[in-house]
Design an enzyme around this catalytic site. Structure first.
Site, PDB file in Angstrom:
ATOM      1  N   ARG B 258     124.107  88.134 -38.528  1.00  0.00           N
ATOM      2  CA  ARG B 258     124.997  87.170 -37.798  1.00  0.00           C
ATOM      3  C   ARG B 258     126.249  87.877 -36.654  1.00  0.00           C
ATOM      4  NH1 ARG B 258     129.453  84.330 -38.228  1.00  0.00           N
ATOM      5  NH2 ARG B 258     128.866  83.505 -40.408  1.00  0.00           N
ATOM      6  N   HIS B 262     129.791  81.879 -36.044  1.00  0.00           N
ATOM      7  CA  HIS B 262     129.668  80.802 -36.637  1.00  0.00           C
ATOM      8  C   HIS B 262     128.744  79.571 -35.426  1.00  0.00           C
ATOM      9  CE1 HIS B 262     127.230  77.022 -38.760  1.00  0.00           C
ATOM     10  NE2 HIS B 262     128.426  76.804 -38.149  1.00  0.00           N
ATOM     11  N   TYR B 271     136.877  86.492 -42.680  1.00  0.00           N
ATOM     12  CA  TYR B 271     136.165  86.551 -44.355  1.00  0.00           C
ATOM     13  C   TYR B 271     134.621  87.492 -43.786  1.00  0.00           C
ATOM     14  CZ  TYR B 271     132.383  83.500 -41.023  1.00  0.00           C
ATOM     15  OH  TYR B 271     132.060  83.137 -39.746  1.00  0.00           O
TER      16      TYR B 271
END
Lengths: 326, 362
Positions: B258, B262, B271
């Site tokens: 990705r 998100h 992260y």
């Protein structure tokens, strides 16, 4: 006309609907070959084959989630959950999809599916086999919930549920599966979902119940026949959508209201019924409404269950008190 | 046999193109006609452009939270291009590219993320289920659609998508297992994009690959380069062949990334490292496919510029239309919960209408 038990009437109705409509499929844990742990679906696999009557893995989310897909793609699934106490792994599907699919697809996908499950206590069963969880279904918009108390209604409500284009949860009061027989017409008929039944007319007290507790209520009323109390008895039959009108009209006449249910008290269906009585018949009330219910505790194991379950004696006791309140 | 050549336990990954769009597996290069190849590419670019624009609209406060698809276009377009019109798509929530290829309109896609259920009412004959937010639950829907297809002999195959994080969910297990038990025509595609929001793939399961989970269900599982649209197409062909022959389901792990957040509410810089994102940008599925088409003389710089210009306009016009027509009618709120509205709900609707009237000017 044949005489049938409530269980027999369900079996007969499934068979009749499967005969009439090839898209009806019946499935669940042990529901195929064995005919279910209570034998409600006995004989159906033999008659209709393994594609239409089948055993599933022990997987409630798959049972109900696959029902969503089947209903979307041309079938009318009738799913059996073995006991209502085991529905929780499938509850995600019920609350997040089954109740919502019509709305969230703006009418593109409707779900003509029926979710059958035995519910209720009083049969000295194991843990998790005795719950009455009406509220958990009635609180979710988009779901219908029906509970028959007689073989006649068992057939009529199940027929209506199978023909309904929206999902219907069908609670089976297992305590009275085989308790008594009744004449049930052979031909197809429906009992309207959303319509309560006035079982007995009266003018002093309105008593509402459903499912296995309807039986106890009628015994209670019978035990009071020598008292000077005219009791109107209503079998709610459909929990959602609730038939407030029949109940409210009755209370307008009697001025006294009692509801008897097996589920625990807090936020039970009795609470909702009393709200509706208050909204619709407040100025007709001659006494505070009464709830006869199980206490807000976990269903005890069989040795303690009699302290949990309500029965005819307790219902009769409370009816008498209510009728005599001045 | 195709699936036996790639052992998920040995992390053997199926691919056709290298990261520069060169064919490295000539034997498995699918035979796709030029029109289809171009349609696949254009839909990938449409999804990409729509995504980038939606992100801008969202930052401007005109679009609500949505789940960007950037980086995963190949894992979605390949399988859809291999499928027939009658086959089903049961998406999770990051499958805009697949939905667009399968027949959802861009307007519908935008409407849904704009906050209107009308975006999930697909056109007649477009077999797509609405975006599915509760993780994993869609796999069981796919199983049920496949069950109906099988016993009604419809010949439809069901594609369903899930993420790497979703494979930890009980419903993933129940659904894939259910498909195996009845040999259902069902293809489950795990888009392993390496993160479940912030939780890395390694935290989802100790298993080395997600494809190997198939072994426990007694069905084929294969690890595929998910940024390689031709590999995704080719593997879907094989899975479709199995499904149509009544041989049952297939599990495909599309190894992808990705590139965006998100959802628009997420900040991936917390992260994951920039270098990691950069590394994956080198494997961008759209770039790779464009290079392939360019090598085949089907594409060039001028065509690219024209396409970009055209799609930017289409996307902008569509969004403007959604802003204009995407507001709710009051009736819509009430009218779709049941086929026939229960008396009680009618009363609640009336009460609300009365309130609106009574409170006018308050």
């Amino acid at each position: 006309m044949a005489t049938m038990t409530l269980l027999g009437a369900i079996n007969h109705t499934l068979e009749q609907q499967m005969e009439k409509d090839e898209t009806v499929v019946v499935y669940g844990e042990d529901a195929g070959f064995e005919g279910g742990v209570f034998r409600v679906t006995a004989g159906l696999q033999k008659k209709f084959g393994k594609d239409r009557v089948f055993d599933t893995p022990i997987a409630e989310a798959a049972i109900l989630g696959s029902g969503v897909g089947m209903a979307i793609n041309g079938l009318r699934p009738v799913a059996e959950l073995q006991f209502s106490g085991f529905m929780f792994p499938g509850y995600n599907q019920i609350a997040t999809h089954i109740a919502r699919m019509r709305n969230r697809s703006r009418g593109k996908y409707s779900l003509p599916m029926v979710i059958r499950m035995p519910y209720g206590g009083g049969v000295r069963a194991l843990e998790h086999h005795s719950e009455s969880l009406e509220t958990l279904f009635a609180h979710i918009p988009g779901l219908k919930l029906v509970i028959p108390s007689t073989p006649y209604d068992a057939k009529g409500l199940l027929t209506a549920a199978i023909k309904d284009n929206d999902p219907v949860v069908y609670f089976e009061p297992k305590k009275i599966y085989r308790a008594f027989k009744q004449e049930v017409p052979e031909e197809e008929y429906e009992v309207e979902i959303g319509k309560a039944r006035v079982v007995k007319e009266g003018s002093d007290v309105t008593v509402v119940s459903w499912g296995a507790m309807m039986r106890e209520t009628l015994k209670a009323v019978e035990s009071l026949k020598d008292e000077d109390i005219s009791i109107e008895v209503i079998d709610l039959r459909t929990i959602a959508p609730m038939d407030s009108e029949t109940v409210v009209e009755s209370v307008k006449k009697t001025g006294r209201f009692l509801v008897a249910h097996e589920a625990v008290k807090t936020l039970g269906i009795g609470a909702e019924l009393i709200s509706r009585v208050n909204e619709g018949a407040f100025f007709h009330l001659e006494a505070q409404p009464v709830r006869v219910t199980s206490p807000d505790i976990t269903v005890p194991l069989p040795k303690g269950e009699h302290h949990f379950m309500i029965d005819a004696k307790r219902i009769a006791h409370e009816i008498k008190k209510l009728a005599n309140f001045e | 046999m195709f699936f036996e050549k790639y052992d998920p336990l040995k992390k053997e990954m199926f691919s056709v193109l290298d990261k520069d769009g060169k064919v490295i597996n000539k034997e498995e290069e699918p035979d796709i006609d030029n029109d289809t190849l171009l349609h696949m590419y254009k839909t990938m670019v449409l999804a990409r452009v729509a995504d980038i624009k939606a992100l801008q609209y969202q930052r401007q406060g005109r679009m609500l939270t949505f789940a960007p698809v950037q980086g995963q276009e190949a894992a979605q377009i390949g399988p859809m291009a291999a499928s027939d019109k009658k086959d089903w798509l049961v998406p999770a929530f990051r499958e805009a590219a697949a939905m667009l290829y399968k027949g959802a309109t861009l307007k519908q896609n935008y409407l849904y993320w704009f906050g209107n259920e009308r975006g999930s009412h697909f056109d007649e004959g477009v077999n797509i289920l609405p975006v599915n937010v509760p993780i994993g639950s869609q796999i069981n829907h796919a199983a049920g659609i496949a069950y109906a297809s099988k016993i009604l002999k419809k010949g439809e195959v069901v594609f369903t998508y899930i993420g790497d994080g979703g494979t930890s969910h009980g419903e993933f297990h129940e659904g894939v297992n259910f498909g195996g038990v009845y040999d259902l025509p069902m293809i489950t595609i795990i888009q392993n994009n390496q993160y479940a929001i912030s939780t890395p793939r390694a935290q989802a399961t100790k298993a080395d690959t997600l494809a190997q989970k198939a072994i426990a269900y007694g069905i084929p599982g294969i690890l595929v380069d998910g940024n390689d649209v031709l590999a995704m197409y080719r593997v879907s062909q094989e899975a479709l062949k199995r499904a149509r022959a009544g041989e049952g389901p297939t599990l495909i792990e599309a190894f992808t990334y990705r590139l965006g957040p998100h959802t628009t509410s997420d900040d991936p810089s917390i992260y994951r490292k920039d270098e990691e994102v950069e590394e994956w940008k080198q494997k961008d599925p759209v770039d790779r496919f464009r290079k392939y088409l360019t090598n085949k003389k089907l594409w060039n710089k001028d065509k690219e510029e024209a396409l970009q210009k055209e799609l930017k306009k289409v996307v902008a016009d569509t969004f403007k239309e959604v802003e204009k027509t995407g507001q709710y009618e009051l009736d819509e709120v009430y009218d779709y919960n049941y086929e026939t509205m229960p008396k009680d709900l009618k009363k609640q609707k009336e009460d609300y209408l009365n309130y609106l009237k009574e409170s006018e000017g308050e």
